[in-house]
Design a protein around this motif. Structure first.
Motif, PDB file in Angstrom:
ATOM      1  N   PRO A 287      -3.344  -0.293  -3.758  1.00  0.00           N
ATOM      2  CA  PRO A 287      -3.758   0.302  -2.845  1.00  0.00           C
ATOM      3  C   PRO A 287      -3.410   1.640  -2.004  1.00  0.00           C
ATOM      4  CG  PRO A 287      -2.394  -1.736  -2.438  1.00  0.00           C
ATOM      5  CD  PRO A 287      -2.178  -1.260  -4.207  1.00  0.00           C
ATOM      6  N   VAL A 288      -4.045   2.098  -1.711  1.00  0.00           N
ATOM      7  CA  VAL A 288      -3.511   3.399  -0.911  1.00  0.00           C
ATOM      8  C   VAL A 288      -4.141   3.668   0.766  1.00  0.00           C
ATOM      9  CG1 VAL A 288      -3.968   6.114  -0.685  1.00  0.00           C
ATOM     10  CG2 VAL A 288      -3.456   4.896  -2.766  1.00  0.00           C
ATOM     11  N   ARG A 289      -3.390   3.359   1.795  1.00  0.00           N
ATOM     12  CA  ARG A 289      -4.047   3.739   3.101  1.00  0.00           C
ATOM     13  C   ARG A 289      -3.803   4.801   3.610  1.00  0.00           C
ATOM     14  NH1 ARG A 289      -1.498   0.835   7.777  1.00  0.00           N
ATOM     15  NH2 ARG A 289      -0.429   0.465   6.753  1.00  0.00           N
TER      16      ARG A 289
ATOM     17  N   GLU B 149      -6.056   5.963  -4.775  1.00  0.00           N
ATOM     18  CA  GLU B 149      -6.478   4.589  -5.151  1.00  0.00           C
ATOM     19  C   GLU B 149      -6.894   4.084  -6.791  1.00  0.00           C
ATOM     20  OE1 GLU B 149      -8.255  -0.071  -3.212  1.00  0.00           O
ATOM     21  OE2 GLU B 149      -6.865   1.447  -1.888  1.00  0.00           O
TER      22      GLU B 149
ATOM     23  N   PRO C 106       0.707  -0.894   0.016  1.00  0.00           N
ATOM     24  CA  PRO C 106       0.016  -0.516   0.020  1.00  0.00           C
ATOM     25  C   PRO C 106       1.555   1.147  -0.235  1.00  0.00           C
ATOM     26  CG  PRO C 106      -0.902  -1.836   1.579  1.00  0.00           C
ATOM     27  CD  PRO C 106       1.075  -2.253   0.871  1.00  0.00           C
TER      28      PRO C 106
END
Length: 294
Positions: free
Chosen positions: A63-65, A57, A31
């Motif tokens: 994936p981005v968090r 995202e 991520p």
């Protein structure tokens, strides 16, 4: 026809594993983790940054968090040690982070950032009125900054105070000096009378006004500072080793391509625009002149 069909099937069959491998590779990417300085209450930050994560995202295909941090220095530390690859920094925390991480780049700022402002706000009981020049009548009052590393809540207000009262530190100008931790808290402390005067980010003042959190009979703006550069998105220089060549440009395009009012309004920004490290050189000079930056 049979041989043609079999040949086409063979081509498709050969391509299928390649596509499958490509999908596996995409899924295997770690991520992209980001954070933001805690300049407002945590629920507001979680809401706005959660929407940013979803938008990035979808655009980037990785994936981005978002992870929250408890303080401005914690945001810089998370960026410095690689816990996050991207951060929404204040002007000065961005300068600190890029100084600590060679190759880090400021990639985008709010359109409002190039001419940002600090408001001095005062409790009505002080009798202080709005002025166009720095209000020297604040001397002797109690005063609260925001976070210690805040650009609009500490660095620039202290710079302007030192200009107005040469050779004097804030502790020599005011009866008592405090640090609220964030802009919304500064407003609350001044509104309640816990401090007579405070320095706040003008956009947080506007957001809290729209949210009905202000009693305009109890607290008001008495001075608006000259303009200075402030918040920005900064990315580490090593992201392309993980996400591929050109990823920094793709990330910049994804951020500046955000048009959804549901994302922009919680920031108090009309849009995000490209920016470079050079835009923040004035803060480097102010940081050195005030002794906050080596």
């Amino acid at each position: 026809m049979g041989r043609l069909a079999l040949g086409a099937f063979a081509v498709l069959a050969a391509a299928a594993p390649a596509r499958a491998q490509e999908k596996v590779a995409q899924k295997a990417l770690p991520p992209l983790v980001f954070t933001g300085i805690p300049d407002q209450d945590e629920s507001r930050l979680t809401e706005r940054f959660g929407k940013v994560a979803a938008s990035l995202e979808a655009k980037l295909g990785v994936p981005v968090r978002y992870i929250p941090v408890k303080s401005y220095p914690a945001a810089v530390t998370a960026f410095t040690n690689g816990q996050v690859q991207l951060a929404w920094f204040g002007g000065f925390t961005g300068v600190q982070a890029r100084k600590a991480v060679p190759g880090a780049q400021a990639i985008a700022q709010g359109a409002e950032e190039a001419a940002f402002k600090t408001y001095l706000v005062a409790n009505a009981a002080t009798g202080l009125k709005p002025e166009t020049h720095f209000p020297k009548d604040v001397a002797g009052q109690t005063f609260t900054f925001g976070a210690r590393a805040s650009t609009s809540g500490r660095l620039m207000p202290e710079y302007f105070i030192r200009q107005a009262f040469p050779a004097k530190a804030p502790e020599q100008v005011f009866a008592r000096v405090g640090f609220s931790g964030d802009h919304s808290r500064t407003i609350q402390l001044v509104q309640s009378g816990a401090f007579a005067v405070g320095a706040v980010d003008y956009l947080v003042w506007d957001l809290d006004t729209k949210a009905g959190k202000l009693d305009r009979h109890a607290v008001s703006v008495i001075w608006e500072s000259p303009a200075f550069p402030d918040y920005q998105w900064t990315v580490r220089g090593d992201v392309e080793q993980t996400y591929g060549a050109g990823f920094t440009d793709r990330l910049r395009a994804a951020v500046t391509g955000i048009t959804d009012p549901a994302i922009l309004e919680p920031f108090g920004r009309s849009t995000f625009i490209p920016v470079t490290n050079a835009a923040y050189e004035p803060l480097v000079e102010v940081g050195r002149s005030t002794g906050f930056l080596d």
